[in-house]
Design an enzyme around this catalytic site. Structure first.
Site, PDB file in Angstrom:
ATOM      1  N   GLU A 103     147.760 -69.454  65.505  1.00 28.72           N
ATOM      2  CA  GLU A 103     146.454 -69.593  66.154  1.00 28.72           C
ATOM      3  C   GLU A 103     145.408 -69.920  65.113  1.00 28.72           C
ATOM      4  O   GLU A 103     144.494 -70.705  65.351  1.00 28.72           O
ATOM      5  CB  GLU A 103     146.078 -68.312  66.897  1.00 28.72           C
ATOM      6  CG  GLU A 103     144.917 -68.482  67.882  1.00 28.72           C
ATOM      7  CD  GLU A 103     143.548 -68.349  67.237  1.00 28.72           C
ATOM      8  OE1 GLU A 103     142.565 -68.795  67.840  1.00 28.72           O
ATOM      9  OE2 GLU A 103     143.446 -67.799  66.131  1.00 28.72           O
ATOM     10  N   ASP A 112     149.551 -64.034  63.766  1.00 31.12           N
ATOM     11  CA  ASP A 112     149.210 -64.523  62.426  1.00 31.12           C
ATOM     12  C   ASP A 112     147.793 -64.088  62.048  1.00 31.12           C
ATOM     13  O   ASP A 112     146.965 -63.767  62.910  1.00 31.12           O
ATOM     14  CB  ASP A 112     149.347 -66.046  62.331  1.00 31.12           C
ATOM     15  CG  ASP A 112     148.453 -66.802  63.294  1.00 31.12           C
ATOM     16  OD1 ASP A 112     148.287 -66.344  64.447  1.00 31.12           O
ATOM     17  OD2 ASP A 112     147.889 -67.845  62.902  1.00 31.12           O
TER      18      ASP A 112
END
Ligand SMILES: [Zn+2]
Length: 379
Positions: free
Chosen positions: A135, A70
């Protein structure tokens, strides 16, 4: 080395994987890993995609590459020199959201893992990849959840290399082998409001709060060590009073934060502060605590040494071992007992407009990672 890592970095950048949307990054990666003999487990927890891929035999250590697919939002895309999801190479620089944080690191880890498997079919132990699409967000259903899943499956990681951006100026100048802890406190002191001319009928909450804060400011918590700076305390906000000059405040509050090294734990700091409170007749239950992370460190070991040697071999640099910067998912992996190191590209533009890396970084990182694998898992 070929440009496999650069090509894969660009393919990943063109997938708009804003947290927690993986946008097909992990499927692309899994396809490549399966070609190299990895077994892929797609672990989706509450809308967060995670990938655990593993290959090899359990006759030796489990080496894990870890990271995230991400990225943070690009901000004003029109203000970028090149589109944030176009992966344009200009003047030997690769532009795009995630170029540094951390699609180049992910691409280099995948490339190194596949290449090492091809060139060393009889290597010792196992190679794994742990990837998450959460994350940059809450990070609850990402690496933390995968670590829980692994422990339920009696799987213990021995070595973990995280390809997060760690370099200050040039690839290889810094590796991270730990992180300070962070503890927040919201302190509320209750007294009794009154007239400033009649202090005997009041109890000034602000005076007792100031006394406590002064003690905390004056405290030398520790001296730090070769890996960590000394533990530091900072007060950030203080609130008290009615605004009137002649009213003794009945309540006072403050926000503060500790950045602490491995000489302390969050629990030890809380206990220490509770004792100071009692000496000032302040109720320690009036403090709201929030632990952002406990400190951790890998001071020495086979992975740290292999990484330093590999970096020197490919860059000529002797990397600085650092515990600085923001948090990463290492905070969930290191406490399992895994020797943990972070090594990736330059972090100067992460989360900024025009995020970029040197076009040669992905291949160079893959070469470094490949050497680390060779040092730890070659037959
Ligand atoms: Zn990152």
């Amino acid at each position: 080395m070929t440009d496999d890592a650069l090509t894969l970095t660009r393919e990943l950048i063109t997938r708009r994987s804003l947290t927690p949307d993986d946008a097909g990054c992990q499927a692309l990666i899994a396809e490549k890993l399966e070609h190299a003999g990895f077994t892929c487990h797609h672990l989706r927890f509450r809308g967060v995609d995670n990938l655990w891929a593993v290959a090899g035999d359990d006759d030796g250590p489990l080496f894990c590459f870890a990271g995230h697919t991400d990225v943070v939002p690009p901000g004003d895309a029109a203000a970028w020199r090149h589109g944030p999801f176009e992966a344009v190479i200009d003047n030997d620089r690769l532009y795009g959201r995630g170029a540094a944080d951390m699609k180049s690191g992910v691409a280099a880890m995948v490339t190194a893992a596949c290449r090492f498997r091809m060139e060393n079919p009889k290597h010792r132990g196992r190679i794994a990849l742990l990837l998450t699409s959460d994350e940059e967000g809450p990070a609850i259903d990402g690496t933390r959840a995968v670590i829980d899943w692994l422990s339920q499956h009696d799987t213990q990681i021995d070595y973990c290399l995280i390809g997060e951006p760690t370099a200050d100026q040039i690839l290889g100048d810094t590796i991270k082998t730990g992180r300070r802890g962070s503890l927040n406190a919201h302190i509320t002191v209750d007294g009794h409001q009154g007239h400033v001319a009649y202090p005997q009928t009041a109890d000034n909450a602000l005076h007792r709060l100031i006394s406590l804060l002064n003690e905390l400011v004056e405290t030398t918590w520790d001296d730090g060590d070769e890996l960590f700076p000394p533990t530091s305390f900072q007060a950030s906000n203080i609130t008290a009073g009615t605004g009137a000059e002649n009213v003794i405040p009945g309540r006072a509050s403050a926000n503060c934060n500790w950045r602490f090294n491995t000489a302390w734990s969050a629990a030890a700091l809380r206990e220490y502060v509770a004792q100071l409170c009692k000496a000032r007749h302040i109720d320690p239950d009036g403090i709201e605590w929030r632990t952002s992370g406990e400190p951790f460190a890998t001071r020495t070991g086979a992975l740290v040494e292999a990484t330093k040697t590999a970096v020197h071999g490919h860059t000529g640099l002797h990397p600085t071992l650092s515990t600085g910067g923001g948090t990463s998912d290492a905070r969930y992996i290191a406490p399992t007992g895994a020797e943990t190191v972070e090594i990736g590209p330059v972090n100067a533009t992460i989360h900024q407009l025009d995020e970029h890396i040197a076009g040669s970084d992905p291949a160079q990182l893959a070469a470094i990672y490949n050497d680390v694998l060779s040092a730890l898992l070659a037959e």
